[in-house]
Design an enzyme around this catalytic site. Structure first.
Site, PDB file in Angstrom:
ATOM      1  N   CYS A  28      48.605  25.569  -2.079  1.00 53.04           N
ATOM      2  CA  CYS A  28      49.479  26.167  -3.098  1.00 53.04           C
ATOM      3  C   CYS A  28      50.553  27.072  -2.511  1.00 53.04           C
ATOM      4  CB  CYS A  28      48.646  26.935  -4.125  1.00 53.04           C
ATOM      5  SG  CYS A  28      47.989  28.466  -3.460  1.00 53.04           S
TER       6      CYS A  28
ATOM      7  N   LYS B  18       7.038  16.779   9.335  1.00 56.40           N
ATOM      8  CA  LYS B  18       7.958  16.745   8.190  1.00 56.40           C
ATOM      9  C   LYS B  18       8.514  15.329   8.102  1.00 56.40           C
ATOM     10  CE  LYS B  18      11.819  19.174   6.071  1.00 56.40           C
ATOM     11  NZ  LYS B  18      12.595  17.988   5.735  1.00 56.40           N
TER      12      LYS B  18
ATOM     13  N   TYR C 127       1.083  15.809   0.401  1.00 56.91           N
ATOM     14  CA  TYR C 127       1.071  17.047   1.180  1.00 56.91           C
ATOM     15  C   TYR C 127       1.068  18.326   0.367  1.00 56.91           C
ATOM     16  CZ  TYR C 127       6.150  16.256   0.679  1.00 56.91           C
ATOM     17  OH  TYR C 127       7.397  15.996   0.206  1.00 56.91           O
TER      18      TYR C 127
ATOM     19  N   ASP D  40      10.505  12.092   6.955  1.00 56.76           N
ATOM     20  CA  ASP D  40      11.863  11.865   6.472  1.00 56.76           C
ATOM     21  C   ASP D  40      11.859  10.714   5.474  1.00 56.76           C
ATOM     22  OD1 ASP D  40      14.480  12.402   6.353  1.00 56.76           O
ATOM     23  OD2 ASP D  40      15.012  11.576   8.310  1.00 56.76           O
TER      24      ASP D  40
ATOM     25  N   CYS E 282      48.658  29.173   2.240  1.00 55.19           N
ATOM     26  CA  CYS E 282      47.658  28.199   1.792  1.00 55.19           C
ATOM     27  C   CYS E 282      48.253  26.791   1.852  1.00 55.19           C
ATOM     28  CB  CYS E 282      47.224  28.532   0.366  1.00 55.19           C
ATOM     29  SG  CYS E 282      46.222  27.230  -0.370  1.00 55.19           S
TER      30      CYS E 282
ATOM     31  N   CYS F 276      45.931  28.211  -7.557  1.00 57.58           N
ATOM     32  CA  CYS F 276      45.650  27.303  -6.442  1.00 57.58           C
ATOM     33  C   CYS F 276      44.823  26.125  -6.932  1.00 57.58           C
ATOM     34  CB  CYS F 276      44.927  28.038  -5.316  1.00 57.58           C
ATOM     35  SG  CYS F 276      44.557  26.953  -3.933  1.00 57.58           S
TER      36      CYS F 276
ATOM     37  N   GLU G 212      -3.483  32.016   9.709  1.00 56.12           N
ATOM     38  CA  GLU G 212      -3.573  30.606  10.113  1.00 56.12           C
ATOM     39  C   GLU G 212      -2.459  29.800   9.466  1.00 56.12           C
ATOM     40  OE1 GLU G 212      -8.341  29.838  10.742  1.00 56.12           O
ATOM     41  OE2 GLU G 212      -7.364  29.194   8.897  1.00 56.12           O
TER      42      GLU G 212
ATOM     43  N   CYS H  69      42.962  32.353   0.477  1.00 54.17           N
ATOM     44  CA  CYS H  69      44.202  32.066  -0.226  1.00 54.17           C
ATOM     45  C   CYS H  69      44.308  33.082  -1.356  1.00 54.17           C
ATOM     46  CB  CYS H  69      44.144  30.658  -0.792  1.00 54.17           C
ATOM     47  SG  CYS H  69      45.283  30.396  -2.139  1.00 54.17           S
TER      48      CYS H  69
ATOM     49  N   LYS I 150      12.919  22.583  12.329  1.00 50.39           N
ATOM     50  CA  LYS I 150      13.669  21.347  12.577  1.00 50.39           C
ATOM     51  C   LYS I 150      13.709  21.007  14.060  1.00 50.39           C
ATOM     52  CE  LYS I 150      15.138  20.282   8.379  1.00 50.39           C
ATOM     53  NZ  LYS I 150      16.516  20.303   7.963  1.00 50.39           N
TER      54      LYS I 150
HETATM   55  S1  IVH Z   1       5.404  20.812   1.705  1.00 47.91           S
HETATM   56  C1  IVH Z   1       7.612  23.666  -1.797  1.00 47.91           C
HETATM   57  N1  IVH Z   1       5.048  19.094   3.622  1.00 47.91           N
HETATM   58  O1  IVH Z   1      10.727  18.326   2.946  1.00 47.91           O
HETATM   59  C2  IVH Z   1       7.754  22.480  -0.942  1.00 47.91           C
HETATM   60  N2  IVH Z   1       7.126  19.021   2.475  1.00 47.91           N
HETATM   61  O2  IVH Z   1      13.187  19.848   3.194  1.00 47.91           O
HETATM   62  C3  IVH Z   1       6.476  22.188  -0.213  1.00 47.91           C
HETATM   63  N3  IVH Z   1       8.639  17.245   3.251  1.00 47.91           N
HETATM   64  O3  IVH Z   1      11.087  19.101  -0.434  1.00 47.91           O
HETATM   65  C4  IVH Z   1       6.646  20.964   0.532  1.00 47.91           C
HETATM   66  N4  IVH Z   1       7.312  16.443   4.795  1.00 47.91           N
HETATM   67  O4  IVH Z   1      10.095  16.808   0.199  1.00 47.91           O
HETATM   68  C5  IVH Z   1       5.896  19.539   2.684  1.00 47.91           C
HETATM   69  N5  IVH Z   1       4.534  17.623   5.346  1.00 47.91           N
HETATM   70  C6  IVH Z   1       5.389  18.060   4.418  1.00 47.91           C
HETATM   71  C7  IVH Z   1       6.661  17.468   4.208  1.00 47.91           C
HETATM   72  C8  IVH Z   1       7.506  17.990   3.235  1.00 47.91           C
HETATM   73  C9  IVH Z   1       8.487  16.314   4.198  1.00 47.91           C
HETATM   74  C10 IVH Z   1       9.857  17.401   2.416  1.00 47.91           C
HETATM   75  C11 IVH Z   1       9.628  17.835   1.001  1.00 47.91           C
HETATM   76  C12 IVH Z   1      10.517  19.038   0.827  1.00 47.91           C
HETATM   77  C13 IVH Z   1      11.496  18.843   1.903  1.00 47.91           C
HETATM   78  C14 IVH Z   1      12.182  20.110   2.288  1.00 47.91           C
END
Ligand code: IVH
Length: 681
Positions: free
Chosen positions: A412, A119, A227, A121, A409, A433, A113, A427, A315
């Site tokens: 250099c 994620k 999280y 930002d 290069c 260099c 699961e 190089c 992503k």
């Molecule tokens: S879990 C061991 N859950 O994304 C790390 N991270 O690019 C476990 N982030 O460093 C993280 N949303 O700062 C987790 N729902 C989410 C998240 C999340 C954003 C960030 C977090 C991490 C970074 C990696």
């Protein structure tokens, strides 16, 4: 000057200094160089020494530490704050599942699961509670040490300051962010007040949280999603889903929509849905994080390098745009690799202005047939360097000529060479260099290496240009050199007393370093953090490494490739590095400037296998070989690839062949899988 005029001048100067203090400390946006600022203070002091009656308790000269060291205190993370590996498509997700299954040795019938969570930002932070009381909060920093933002964090409504039924030790990790709406409102306010606007909600959140004046943070609408967990003294649940529930009950908001998925199909469907929903969410997300739901599996899976094996980030598709290539430049990296970079007509891609894109290497330029003046499609995914995807041939100009990769290069003038089967031109200038020297120093001071604050890329480039820095050793001689310099740092443009002092301080703070970080900092070709750790664990001190490398070449080669994860090509690069005279000189000089702490192998010194040299062979029933090795390492054992007199234990699964035979010949203790499992409980 009459006293009256002096008083007026004093008031003006004081006001101006206070205005700049505000800009420096609260807005994080100084408009004066440190030198100019110090000039103002000197004028004020001169005035006061002539007219002592002007000195009042309010005068900027009288404030204790009138210009206190800029910045936040530091907090060590009890458990490192890591980052996430990435996946971009269905195949990579499938690989992620396969790796997990193999590592845990799961039978086909067992389902895995996954919690799929947006994620966010924003910027991550860790909040520590002891007996239910918030004691401190820190940014991620370099993952091991972050900035103390406790007071700022306490201003967020989403974060409880007390939790009733929390375990005695609880670290909650999550993301501080700003909603899209609050971001727009903040920028309107900033613009109306003639202040700089923020480029995106993430910058706005970071700029608002990292404020030395907490009242500024309080005035900004910051939010939080919890999280993950850092240190805890008792488990909160058996699943990630359960952790979410507990965190919610403690008062931490949870990112939605989050789903539980059990296979790649469900994950892909969820991905499509969330990608469609993305514009309607009130906060910015840049992908989905997948976490294995079962916490005991998470624990078994553990970490590799800087990311957990139990989670990965999917992503969202890269954003694309069309622009023109104005030029192609060649950059020379730390190890001499030549990378072509397209200089673009600047264009906005997903809210960020892009003016450079990587073209990777000569073969890629040829394969895509990229030429100067071409119209090209570029893409930007997350924080990855923008790339040139394809050329729009119907827009090509008649006179556009194919690009010829340089044979010398550009920095250099040394010949550039390409090894058989390699994609990169290198190089051959090595130590002569300058580009390589600059890049090596940048790497040396970077976050994962020496982490010297105040020594950003621009500073390194400037110091190298001026010849102040030639090798990393010069960093540690900067302060001494500065004392006798005709143009000391503090007197230079853009520098002042304070910034110079801070730089020397941060250099001195790093004079003690662990062996693995030190090795990583050297920037040896192919030697990343993991290899640096393995090498440090095997040899334990710099001298031991140097001695081994100075010995018989064949012997050290065998020894190196016998270290788990070190292959022939890395072994060759290591031997070449340590046997180069100039490198040897630098190592000796560095050792004089530094205290290099021996690598602490055993996290668990009382385990039965701490310090033991172990080899795993054959097929195991209970756990995959990767898990077995990771487990042994976490208990302080050293893992090698082949059996020798130095081997303490050979763990032999089913179908063990030659290694078992050799162990028997040499009288090495052989353990069955059961015996190994009893040894580690
Ligand atoms: S879990 C061991 N859950 O994304 C790390 N991270 O690019 C476990 N982030 O460093 C993280 N949303 O700062 C987790 N729902 C989410 C998240 C999340 C954003 C960030 C977090 C991490 C970074 C990696």
């Amino acid at each position: 000057m009459s006293l009256e005029i002096a008083r007026k001048k004093h008031a003006e100067l004081s006001q101006e200094i206070e205005r700049h203090d505000q800009k420096y400390y609260q807005d994080d946006a100084p408009t004066l160089s440190d030198g100019e600022y110090d000039g103002l203070r000197q004028d004020l002091m001169a005035l006061e020494s002539k007219y002592p009656e002007l000195i009042t308790a309010k005068s900027p000269t009288q404030k204790i530490g009138a210009k206190p060291a800029k910045g936040f205190g530091k907090i060590q993370h009890a458990v490192p704050m890591l980052s996430l590996s990435n996946v971009f498509n269905e195949e990579e997700i499938s690989d992620f599942f396969d790796r997990v299954r193999r590592f845990l040795k799961l039978p086909e019938t067992e389902s895995v699961e996954i919690v799929a969570e947006p994620k966010i930002d924003g910027l991550s932070c860790s909040i520590r509670y002891e007996k239910g009381v918030l004691v401190h909060a820190a940014t991620r920093g370099d993952g091991y040490e972050g900035e103390n933002i406790t007071e700022n964090i306490k201003t967020l409504d989403d974060i409880p300051q007390m939790i009733n039924d929390a375990p005695d030790i609880l670290e909650v990790r999550g993301e501080v962010y700003m909603s899209r709406q609050d971001f727009l409102t903040l920028n309107e306010k900033q613009a109306a007040a003639g202040k700089a606007v923020f480029a995106n909600p993430r910058n706005a959140a970071a700029g608002s949280l990292r404020q030395l004046d907490v009242s500024v943070t309080k005035s900004r609408a910051l939010k939080f999603f919890g999280y993950a967990l850092g240190e805890i003294n008792e488990s909160l649940a058996e699943t990630q889903w359960g952790v979410r529930e507990r965190l919610k009950s403690f008062g931490f908001p949870q990112a939605e929509p989050t789903s539980l998925c059990i296979n790649v199909e469900a994950i892909m469907q969820n991905y499509e849905e969330l990608n469609n929903l993305r514009p309607d969410l009130d906060y910015e997300i840049d992908g989905i994080v997948y976490k294995i739901n079962n916490l005991s599996w998470q624990e078994r899976l553990g970490f590799v390098a800087r990311s957990p094996r139990w989670a990965t980030a999917h992503k969202f598709p890269a954003e694309k745009a069309v622009t023109i290539i104005n030029d192609i430049d060649i950059q020379v990296g730390r190890t001499g690799v030549l990378t072509p970079v397209a200089r673009l007509e600047p264009i906005t891609v997903g809210g960020v202005v892009v003016s450079n894109a990587t073209l990777h290497n000569d073969d890629e330029i040829k394969r895509k047939d990229v030429r100067i003046s071409d119209h090209v499609v570029i893409q930007r995914a997350g924080d990855v360097i923008p790339q040139v995807v394809e050329v729009l041939f119907d827009k090509r100009q008649d006179n556009a000529a194919p690009f010829t990769f340089p044979k010398i290069c550009p920095v250099c003038d040394s010949l550039v060479l390409r090894e058989e089967d390699a994609v990169a031109w290198r190089c051959s200038g090595g130590l002569i260099c300058k580009a390589q020297a600059v890049e090596r120093i940048k790497h040396f001071v970077s976050r994962q290496a020496f982490n010297i604050e105040g020594m950003g890329k621009k500073v390194v480039e400037q110091f190298c240009d001026e010849g102040i820095l030639k090798t990393p050793v010069d960093i540690f001689r900067l302060e001494e050199r500065d004392k006798s310099s005709l143009t000391p740092l503090r007197a230079r443009e853009g520098w002042g007393d304070l910034s110079a002092k801070n730089l020397f301080q941060s250099i001195n703070d790093r004079r003690t370093i662990s062996l693995d970080r030190f090795i990583y900092a050297l920037g040896i070709s192919q030697v990343g953090e993991v290899t640096a750790k393995k090498l440090s664990a095997t040899y334990e001190s710099l001298n031991a490494i140097k001695n081994a490398m100075a010995g018989d070449k064949e012997k050290i080669y065998e020894e190196l490739i016998n270290i788990d994860d070190i292959g022939p090509s890395v072994a060759e690069d290591l031997i070449a590095f340590f046997n180069e005279t100039h490198n040897q000189e630098i190592l000796t000089e560095l050792a004089q400037q530094l205290t290099i702490k021996p690598y602490e192998v055993a996290q668990n010194t009382d385990s039965a296998i701490a310090g033991k040299v172990m080899v795993f062979t054959g097929t195991m029933e209970q756990m995959g070989r990767a898990e077995a090795k990771a487990k042994a390492e976490s208990l302080g054992a050293k893992i090698t690839g082949s059996v020798s007199k130095k081997t303490d234990y050979l763990v032999a699964g089913a179908d063990s062949g030659s290694k078992l035979k050799k162990a028997k010949e040499l009288g090495v203790t052989v353990l069955t899988e059961e015996e190994w499992l009893t040894l580690i409980v």
